[in-house]
Design an enzyme around this catalytic site. Sequence first.
Site, PDB file in Angstrom:
ATOM      1  N   ARG A 124     -42.576  -4.025  -3.047  1.00 43.23           N
ATOM      2  CA  ARG A 124     -43.869  -3.460  -2.894  1.00 43.23           C
ATOM      3  C   ARG A 124     -43.806  -1.780  -2.635  1.00 43.23           C
ATOM      4  NH1 ARG A 124     -49.417  -4.513   0.329  1.00 43.23           N
ATOM      5  NH2 ARG A 124     -49.531  -6.228  -1.510  1.00 43.23           N
ATOM      6  N   HIS A 151     -50.859  -5.103  -9.529  1.00 45.30           N
ATOM      7  CA  HIS A 151     -50.583  -6.094  -8.556  1.00 45.30           C
ATOM      8  C   HIS A 151     -50.770  -7.618  -8.907  1.00 45.30           C
ATOM      9  CE1 HIS A 151     -50.541  -7.676  -4.718  1.00 45.30           C
ATOM     10  NE2 HIS A 151     -51.525  -7.628  -4.342  1.00 45.30           N
ATOM     11  N   GLN A 154     -51.355 -11.112  -7.115  1.00 43.92           N
ATOM     12  CA  GLN A 154     -52.621 -11.260  -6.535  1.00 43.92           C
ATOM     13  C   GLN A 154     -53.270 -11.827  -7.461  1.00 43.92           C
ATOM     14  OE1 GLN A 154     -54.048 -10.022  -3.571  1.00 43.92           O
ATOM     15  NE2 GLN A 154     -55.799 -11.558  -4.284  1.00 43.92           N
ATOM     16  N   ASP A 249     -62.613  -4.358  -4.307  1.00 40.22           N
ATOM     17  CA  ASP A 249     -61.238  -3.710  -3.774  1.00 40.22           C
ATOM     18  C   ASP A 249     -61.767  -2.578  -3.117  1.00 40.22           C
ATOM     19  OD1 ASP A 249     -58.865  -3.597  -2.904  1.00 40.22           O
ATOM     20  OD2 ASP A 249     -57.914  -2.706  -5.023  1.00 40.22           O
ATOM     21  N   CYS A 290     -59.375  -9.012  -2.915  1.00 40.96           N
ATOM     22  CA  CYS A 290     -58.030  -9.252  -2.822  1.00 40.96           C
ATOM     23  C   CYS A 290     -57.794  -9.155  -1.197  1.00 40.96           C
ATOM     24  CB  CYS A 290     -57.090  -8.144  -3.408  1.00 40.96           C
ATOM     25  SG  CYS A 290     -57.395  -6.586  -3.246  1.00 40.96           S
ATOM     26  N   ARG A 318     -52.415 -16.901  -2.289  1.00 40.84           N
ATOM     27  CA  ARG A 318     -51.254 -16.155  -2.390  1.00 40.84           C
ATOM     28  C   ARG A 318     -49.687 -16.857  -2.116  1.00 40.84           C
ATOM     29  NH1 ARG A 318     -51.633 -10.857  -1.991  1.00 40.84           N
ATOM     30  NH2 ARG A 318     -49.720 -10.939  -3.255  1.00 40.84           N
TER      31      ARG A 318
HETATM   32  N1  NVA Z   1     -56.006  -1.453  -3.995  1.00 39.93           N
HETATM   33  C1  NVA Z   1     -55.277  -1.975  -2.946  1.00 39.93           C
HETATM   34  C2  NVA Z   1     -54.989  -3.227  -2.813  1.00 39.93           C
HETATM   35  C3  NVA Z   1     -54.213  -3.691  -1.823  1.00 39.93           C
HETATM   36  C4  NVA Z   1     -53.824  -5.204  -1.905  1.00 39.93           C
HETATM   37  C5  NVA Z   1     -54.109  -0.964  -2.579  1.00 39.93           C
HETATM   38  O1  NVA Z   1     -53.385  -0.620  -3.461  1.00 39.93           O
HETATM   39  O2  NVA Z   1     -54.336  -0.462  -1.450  1.00 39.93           O
HETATM   40  N1   CP Z   2     -54.040  -8.671  -0.890  1.00 39.39           N
HETATM   41  C1   CP Z   2     -52.746  -8.212  -0.633  1.00 39.39           C
HETATM   42  O1   CP Z   2     -51.870  -7.858  -1.307  1.00 39.39           O
HETATM   43  O2   CP Z   2     -52.698  -8.163   0.636  1.00 39.39           O
HETATM   44  P1   CP Z   2     -51.628  -7.421   1.595  1.00 39.39           P
HETATM   45  O3   CP Z   2     -51.740  -5.776   1.398  1.00 39.39           O
HETATM   46  O4   CP Z   2     -52.171  -7.744   3.064  1.00 39.39           O
HETATM   47  O5   CP Z   2     -50.284  -8.027   1.221  1.00 39.39           O
END
Ligand code: NVA
Ligand code: CP
Length: 333
Positions: A124, A151, A154, A249, A290, A318
Amino acid sequence: MRIYLIRNQLNGGDLKMAPNLRGRSFLTLRDFTRQEIEFLLNMASDLKAKKRVRNLNPLLKGRNIALIFEKASTRTRCAFTVAAIDEGGHAEYLGKNDIHLGAKEDTKDTARVLGRMFDGIQFRGFEHSTVEELARYAGVPVWNGLTDEYHPTQILADMLTIREHLGDLRGKKLVFVGDARNNMGNSLMIGCAKLGLHYVGCAPESLLPAPERVEECKKIAEDSAAGGSIAMVTDPREAVRGADIIYTDVWYSMGEEEKASERRALLSPYQVNMSLFEATGKAGTLFMHCLPAYKGNEVTEDVFEHPRSIVFDEAENRLHTIKAVMVATIGDV
Ligand code: NVA
Ligand code: CP
């Protein structure tokens, strides 16, 4: 793996036709066919049922999994960890200050070292090119746990959740309201195109995905022949008409914190509140996110807590879908 092969047989499927994903990385859904994605969803469903009855038949026994996190995470980190342990494997968390990646060591060297020690690597982080480079050099499957652009794990959880609530995915209308060019917007657009949903991205002009991405997804929808479509709409009330699902989101993603006030100004007309939730003209529209959610920005508390909000079903899924990705790519199947 016995359980999904048996299921496949029961469904009249041909065993030889079950996709084989062993050794594959999971970077974006565009790399997978509709049949392969459906296979992962079926496997996730079976693994979910298996966990409910505490079936002891570990499928990741002896597997070591590296979890590299440049960004924070609750769901993704916990899902990979619990999934690995449930199936008899071991997960090792490697935070951004724990390893040399991005500081004293370049990506391809870290990839080759971890690939000698681990059976699979979750990443990540920020640049999508980092996860691609890890996958190119590691020699073991690399799973994208979120980058600035995509992502994909997800989306598997979201599709499983929609299927559990609404049945067949094909023909369902999913409207993503908010920052439609972020990692979730990009990935939902690909997932819907592959699996036959009608995807509507709804945002002000400046936050719609690049036209090339939209065109790419229209082509994916056509090629996968599942009947899906892709559209962009700037007016939120028009966009949500007839929606089976309204999805949102955060207005600024991890790494974009300095854009908070600019995004609030741009996106406040796109907040998912009761007025917008009721503007679908359809009984039974579901709300999805999400998570984590910034209540009072992209969604109001009453929509978030509404009986038709299925955000915690998504969060639980998830676990089951990430487990399926690991089992299918490095497990005893
Ligand atoms: N768009 C958000 C998704 C988090 C799961 C981010 O990248 O912070
Ligand atoms: N939805 C998601 O990816 O959550 P986290 O950022 O908590 O992993």
